[in-house]
Design a protein around this motif. Sequence first.
Motif, short mmCIF file in Angstrom:
data_model
loop_
_atom_site.label_atom_id
_atom_site.label_comp_id
_atom_site.label_asym_id
_atom_site.label_seq_id
_atom_site.Cartn_x
_atom_site.Cartn_y
_atom_site.Cartn_z
N ARG A 364 0.67 -1.09 -0.29
CA ARG A 364 0.15 0.32 -0.41
C ARG A 364 1.33 1.39 -0.02
N GLU A 365 1.94 1.02 0.42
CA GLU A 365 2.83 2.16 1.10
C GLU A 365 3.59 2.36 -0.25
N LEU A 366 3.83 1.27 -1.25
CA LEU A 366 4.24 1.68 -2.22
C LEU A 366 3.91 2.49 -4.05
N GLU A 367 2.40 1.78 -3.08
CA GLU A 367 1.28 2.63 -4.44
C GLU A 367 1.29 4.11 -3.82
N ASN A 368 1.47 4.69 -2.28
CA ASN A 368 1.22 6.02 -2.52
C ASN A 368 2.33 6.77 -2.68
N ILE A 369 3.66 5.88 -2.88
CA ILE A 369 4.49 6.45 -3.77
C ILE A 369 4.75 6.85 -4.72
N LEU A 370 4.52 5.54 -5.04
CA LEU A 370 4.29 5.99 -7.10
C LEU A 370 3.45 6.68 -7.76
N GLU A 371 1.79 7.14 -6.90
CA GLU A 371 1.31 7.57 -6.86
C GLU A 371 2.07 9.25 -6.89
N ARG A 372 2.47 9.69 -5.86
CA ARG A 372 2.62 11.08 -5.81
C ARG A 372 4.51 11.16 -6.41
N ALA A 373 5.32 9.88 -6.88
CA ALA A 373 5.90 10.49 -7.81
C ALA A 373 5.75 10.90 -9.41
N LEU A 374 4.33 9.89 -9.75
CA LEU A 374 4.02 10.28 -11.06
C LEU A 374 2.92 11.57 -11.21
N ALA A 375 3.89 12.32 -9.92
CA ALA A 375 3.03 14.01 -10.02
C ALA A 375 3.62 14.70 -10.51
N PHE A 376 5.01 14.14 -9.61
CA PHE A 376 6.25 14.84 -9.89
C PHE A 376 7.09 14.93 -10.73
N ALA A 377 7.00 13.22 -11.66
CA ALA A 377 7.69 13.17 -12.10
C ALA A 377 8.02 14.18 -13.54
N ASN A 378 9.15 14.21 -14.43
CA ASN A 378 9.47 15.75 -15.32
C ASN A 378 9.86 14.28 -16.71
N ASP A 379 9.26 14.24 -17.49
CA ASP A 379 9.47 14.02 -18.99
C ASP A 379 9.61 12.68 -18.75
N GLY A 380 8.55 11.95 -18.07
CA GLY A 380 8.14 10.60 -17.54
C GLY A 380 9.37 9.60 -17.32
#
Length: 494
Positions: A364-380
């Motif tokens: 569950r924490e991994l999912e939250n981490i990746l969801e947040r990272a997806l919002a901040f990621a640049n150029d994919g």
Amino acid sequence: MTSPRILVVDDEAHLRELLEIALVKMGLDVDSADSLAAARSHLASNDYALILTDMRLPDGLGIELVREVTSGDKVIPIAVITAYGSADNAVVALKAGAFDYLSKPVALDQLRLMVQSALRIGKPAENLRQPGDAKARSSGNALRLIGQSASMQELRTQIVRLARSMAPVAITGESGSGKELAARDIHALSPRADKPFVAVNCGAIPEALMEAEFFGYRKGAFTGAADDREGFFQAANGGTLLLDEVADLPLAMQVKLLRAIQERRVRKVGATVEEPVDVRLISATHQNLAECVESGRFRQDLYYRLNVIELKLPPLRERLDDLGLLIGAVLARLSVFAPQAGQVTLAPAAMDALCAYAFPGNVRELENILERALAFANDGVIEVADLGLKGGGNSRALEAQSLDDGYADTGAGLASSAAAGVDMEPVVAAAAALPGGAELPPSLPDYLDDIERDVIRRALTRTHFNRTKAADLLGISFRQLRYRMQRLSIHEQD
């Protein structure tokens, strides 16, 4: 088409006759046996879709037949018939592998429901596929739990076996490890897959409303009861009821739940009669139920009825081999909801940081981490900074990365060890001698390794070489401690 054949094993002639009549009316063929020897003879010459056996027979116990049938190569559901009030015998039979049980006097409605469930048993293993498999997607049989590590393969094998039974299952594991997903997989592979799956969070229901929520109520039973309403048991009738965080149930409700499990009947609030329910129970908790029993917070009799078979889910930190597969699946799911993000990848450093992270919140924490990272990621591309690892996760990742380069953040290690209560006085004294004018060590890495080796040995000695406890004492993960021990050549005999 040949009708399914049932074997009835009981030494009471009138009960055998009653069961035969009921089964024949269901369009089934029936063979009867009055002893273990006669039953074994039938089994040697015929194939059966279901076996019903009494627990006490003239030449032995029905539990012997249960063990013989369940240990064989054929998948034959076998149910036991127990005397009234012999709940302990039913639990023993279920633990031995029995599909289900019936209590005397046998209720014909329960007999029919059980037989129908048994006849739906196929070969779930044939449907066991991983999400992402094209055949799995098309068939709808994809399992929700993802992983190819040894622990996950063993877990899936257990799920397939449990899906064939009616025995109550207690799923244990840390928060976020996937307990509800495991319960849904058991239901999806079971003969009840086409019936309801109802998940209940026992800790989220006010105690005053608990009985009404579980068993339903009649119109006018209390203020605000304007209509009849069904409870969770009625909603899950024919299917599976998941009691999540079952340890949070108050003792008064535990008594009522125990009766519902034993009698397979519930009474709505305000009603005068009980109604039968056919529910397969699965419970889940992150707490240790055995400790709850010892402390008096959970009834022992209910514990034994729920914990017939235990299914333990491993935490994510113990199956990091599955991390890549999990990350791919999570990112694929998130991209559906954020198509503008396009194809997203992890930078190598970000992947290393995740591999070094302890994941206290598991998948569950991994999912939250990746969801947040997806919002901040640049150029994919997701970088380390985009992950925002909490609670020292970044420092652990950087520390693991520096160890790969041959260096250790010894200062941080000393601070965390001292805070954890490890005796650091000799080590600190040796480290403090340098600024006072003592000669510099000929090799800084070797000097730091000696300090780190001494700290780890002291922690291991204090915990009697329990590496898990030693890692907690030092404020590092088990994986990091194992890496350090290998690098510094620390062995148990030391």
